[in-house]
Design a protein around this motif. Sequence first.
Motif, PDB file in Angstrom:
ATOM      1  N   ALA A 131       0.816  -1.214   0.000  1.00 50.43           N
ATOM      2  CA  ALA A 131       0.000   0.000   0.000  1.00 50.43           C
ATOM      3  C   ALA A 131       0.850   1.264   0.000  1.00 50.43           C
ATOM      4  O   ALA A 131       0.321   2.353  -0.226  1.00 50.43           O
ATOM      5  N   LYS A 132       2.140   1.152   0.228  1.00 50.52           N
ATOM      6  CA  LYS A 132       3.011   2.330   0.318  1.00 50.52           C
ATOM      7  C   LYS A 132       4.365   2.016  -0.316  1.00 50.52           C
ATOM      8  O   LYS A 132       4.658   0.895  -0.666  1.00 50.52           O
ATOM      9  N   ASN A 133       5.196   3.065  -0.433  1.00 47.17           N
ATOM     10  CA  ASN A 133       6.579   2.956  -0.908  1.00 47.17           C
ATOM     11  C   ASN A 133       6.697   2.451  -2.340  1.00 47.17           C
ATOM     12  O   ASN A 133       7.530   1.592  -2.637  1.00 47.17           O
ATOM     13  N   PHE A 134       5.869   2.979  -3.224  1.00 50.53           N
ATOM     14  CA  PHE A 134       5.984   2.663  -4.644  1.00 50.53           C
ATOM     15  C   PHE A 134       6.997   3.604  -5.284  1.00 50.53           C
ATOM     16  O   PHE A 134       7.284   4.678  -4.758  1.00 50.53           O
ATOM     17  N   ARG A 135       7.510   3.201  -6.440  1.00 51.91           N
ATOM     18  CA  ARG A 135       8.381   4.087  -7.213  1.00 51.91           C
ATOM     19  C   ARG A 135       7.589   5.353  -7.559  1.00 51.91           C
ATOM     20  O   ARG A 135       6.364   5.317  -7.653  1.00 51.91           O
ATOM     21  N   PRO A 136       8.279   6.480  -7.762  1.00 50.64           N
ATOM     22  CA  PRO A 136       7.561   7.729  -8.065  1.00 50.64           C
ATOM     23  C   PRO A 136       6.592   7.596  -9.249  1.00 50.64           C
ATOM     24  O   PRO A 136       5.518   8.184  -9.228  1.00 50.64           O
ATOM     25  N   LEU A 137       6.952   6.822 -10.249  1.00 51.51           N
ATOM     26  CA  LEU A 137       6.081   6.630 -11.404  1.00 51.51           C
ATOM     27  C   LEU A 137       4.747   6.001 -11.010  1.00 51.51           C
ATOM     28  O   LEU A 137       3.717   6.273 -11.619  1.00 51.51           O
ATOM     29  N   TYR A 138       4.759   5.165  -9.987  1.00 54.85           N
ATOM     30  CA  TYR A 138       3.556   4.453  -9.557  1.00 54.85           C
ATOM     31  C   TYR A 138       3.067   4.900  -8.186  1.00 54.85           C
ATOM     32  O   TYR A 138       2.411   4.143  -7.485  1.00 54.85           O
ATOM     33  N   ARG A 139       3.327   6.111  -7.825  1.00 60.14           N
ATOM     34  CA  ARG A 139       2.888   6.629  -6.531  1.00 60.14           C
ATOM     35  C   ARG A 139       1.367   6.613  -6.421  1.00 60.14           C
ATOM     36  O   ARG A 139       0.814   6.504  -5.334  1.00 60.14           O
TER      37      ARG A 139
END
Length: 161
Positions: A131-139
């Motif tokens: 639910a958290k800490n995705f790459r910026p592209l997939y925020r």
Amino acid sequence: MQTGKPKKKESGYILLGLLVLLIVAGYALAEAGAKWSDIVKREREQELLKVGDTIRTAIGNYYNQSPGIIKQYPPNLEALLYDVRFPAPRRYLRKLYLDPVTQKEGWGILEAPSGGIMGVYSLSPAKPFKAKNFRPLYRHFENQKHYGEWYFAYIPTSPQK
């Protein structure tokens, strides 16, 4: 002298002990099965991120390598396998991937405003683990309720001056 008949007090303890042992073993196996299921779901989620990004990148390559001035999105996912717009056909994907979460063929399709496919998403209604800490592209994946809200779309950026 012992006659071979069990005493009244001792009868049934072995049966009761076996029953308790079976209950404990059943509970332990159920917990192990639940943990194993969670591990498999997490692996499929990671595979979804990898495959979705691969398809998004392939759509971007198709779009950016369009011949001429007007850029085009692929008309379908099969066009990523064999692009016949060139004298020597190009390949952006080696194969059409299964949806890793549903383990079935077929993806949800994001239509581009000008026509064609600009992205894909999973058809799974399952709730994601991550639910958290995705790459910026997939925020935008953060705090989504199901995998169907994870859109892998290629959006062209305007050229920097």
